[in-house]
Design a protein around this motif. Structure first.
Motif, PDB file in Angstrom:
ATOM      1  N   PHE A 242      -7.436   0.869  -6.257  1.00 27.97           N
ATOM      2  CA  PHE A 242      -6.215   0.996  -5.479  1.00 27.97           C
ATOM      3  C   PHE A 242      -5.816  -0.366  -4.904  1.00 27.97           C
ATOM      4  CE2 PHE A 242      -3.826   1.716  -1.573  1.00 27.97           C
ATOM      5  CZ  PHE A 242      -2.822   2.563  -2.023  1.00 27.97           C
ATOM      6  N   GLU A 243      -6.792  -1.095  -4.364  1.00 31.51           N
ATOM      7  CA  GLU A 243      -6.490  -2.412  -3.800  1.00 31.51           C
ATOM      8  C   GLU A 243      -6.068  -3.396  -4.888  1.00 31.51           C
ATOM      9  OE1 GLU A 243      -8.718  -5.468  -0.891  1.00 31.51           O
ATOM     10  OE2 GLU A 243      -7.872  -3.627  -0.057  1.00 31.51           O
TER      11      GLU A 243
ATOM     12  N   ASP B 182      -9.939   5.707  -6.459  1.00 37.35           N
ATOM     13  CA  ASP B 182     -10.899   4.596  -6.400  1.00 37.35           C
ATOM     14  C   ASP B 182     -10.339   3.507  -5.479  1.00 37.35           C
ATOM     15  OD1 ASP B 182     -12.224   2.132  -6.948  1.00 37.35           O
ATOM     16  OD2 ASP B 182     -12.709   2.782  -8.983  1.00 37.35           O
ATOM     17  N   ASP B 183     -10.977   3.273  -4.325  1.00 36.04           N
ATOM     18  CA  ASP B 183     -10.474   2.311  -3.334  1.00 36.04           C
ATOM     19  C   ASP B 183     -10.318   0.902  -3.896  1.00 36.04           C
ATOM     20  OD1 ASP B 183     -10.269   4.167  -1.328  1.00 36.04           O
ATOM     21  OD2 ASP B 183     -12.171   3.640  -0.378  1.00 36.04           O
ATOM     22  N   ARG B 184     -11.303   0.482  -4.681  1.00 34.05           N
ATOM     23  CA  ARG B 184     -11.239  -0.884  -5.237  1.00 34.05           C
ATOM     24  C   ARG B 184     -10.082  -1.009  -6.230  1.00 34.05           C
ATOM     25  NH1 ARG B 184     -14.158  -5.460  -5.380  1.00 34.05           N
ATOM     26  NH2 ARG B 184     -14.210  -6.628  -7.313  1.00 34.05           N
TER      27      ARG B 184
ATOM     28  N   ARG C 155      -9.227  -5.725   1.936  1.00 35.99           N
ATOM     29  CA  ARG C 155     -10.627  -5.430   2.228  1.00 35.99           C
ATOM     30  C   ARG C 155     -11.564  -6.158   1.281  1.00 35.99           C
ATOM     31  NH1 ARG C 155      -9.234   0.850   2.536  1.00 35.99           N
ATOM     32  NH2 ARG C 155      -7.573   0.028   1.300  1.00 35.99           N
TER      33      ARG C 155
ATOM     34  N   ARG D 252       0.841  -1.212   0.000  1.00 35.86           N
ATOM     35  CA  ARG D 252       0.000   0.000   0.000  1.00 35.86           C
ATOM     36  C   ARG D 252       0.869   1.251   0.000  1.00 35.86           C
ATOM     37  NH1 ARG D 252      -3.780  -2.830   3.265  1.00 35.86           N
ATOM     38  NH2 ARG D 252      -5.706  -2.934   2.097  1.00 35.86           N
TER      39      ARG D 252
ATOM     40  N   CYS E 200      -6.170   4.950  -9.899  1.00 37.53           N
ATOM     41  CA  CYS E 200      -6.240   4.151  -8.669  1.00 37.53           C
ATOM     42  C   CYS E 200      -6.183   5.020  -7.424  1.00 37.53           C
ATOM     43  CB  CYS E 200      -5.156   3.081  -8.637  1.00 37.53           C
ATOM     44  SG  CYS E 200      -3.561   3.590  -7.995  1.00 37.53           S
TER      45      CYS E 200
END
Length: 176
Positions: free
Chosen positions: A130-131, A126-128, A158, A85, A123
């Motif tokens: 990024f993951e 956008d959290d998804r 997550r 991360r 990314c």
């Protein structure tokens, strides 16, 4: 956990390559040929002291026997989900520190976008997505010889989809 069937096939293959019978192996190890037969069928594994002697007789290593002849991963370093991360966030931080129009930042982003056929900057918002990048970074590190603890993957992703992707990839590379 070792796969006794794979180990058994490896014992049988190595024994046959040396033109030895199960009885000859048994005699040299002071066990019955039935014990050797059980090993080769994957019904049991030799005890550790016997395994070491068996490896010597078969002119191999205990790792080779237990892995079924597959190369065991040699991990170069340990990584964590949080490190992945932070690594991705470093790209974002570079844009903040240098400025998004800075040639160094633009070149780094353009290189990543071109090489990976993507838009890395998307990314950051956008959290998804990024993951997804965190998962990709983890898998690339595993491919390069890094170790990641399976419980770290379980606890720190997550989204189930990305967690499962990295878990499958880690298991493919013998991180058990």
């Amino acid at each position: 956990m070792f796969d006794a069937k794979k180990a058994g096939r490896q014992i049988a293959n190595l024994r046959k390559a040396k033109n030895l019978t199960q009885a000859e192996i048994g005699d040299r190890l002071h066990v019955s040929y039935q014990a050797v037969s059980k090993w080769e069928r994957g019904e049991s594994l030799p005890d550790i002291p016997i395994l070491v002697d068996l490896a010597q007789i078969l002119e191999t290593t205990t790792d080779s026997i237990l892995s079924g002849g597959e190369k065991l991963a040699q991990f170069e370093k340990k990584i964590t989900v949080e490190q992945m991360r932070q690594g991705i966030l470093c790209l974002k931080r570079m844009g903040e520190l240098l400025g998004k129009d800075n040639l160094i930042y633009r070149s780094a982003i353009a290189g990543i976008d071109e090489k990976m056929n993507t838009d890395v900057e998307s990314c950051f918002e956008d959290d998804r997505l990024f993951e997804c990048w965190v998962a990709e970074a983890a898998m690339q590190n595993i491919l390069a010889g890094a170790y990641i603890d399976l419980t770290d993957i379980q606890k720190n992703f997550r989204y189930e989809h990305f967690k499962n992707m990295v878990l499958k990839y880690a298991q493919k590379f013998n991180i058990l």
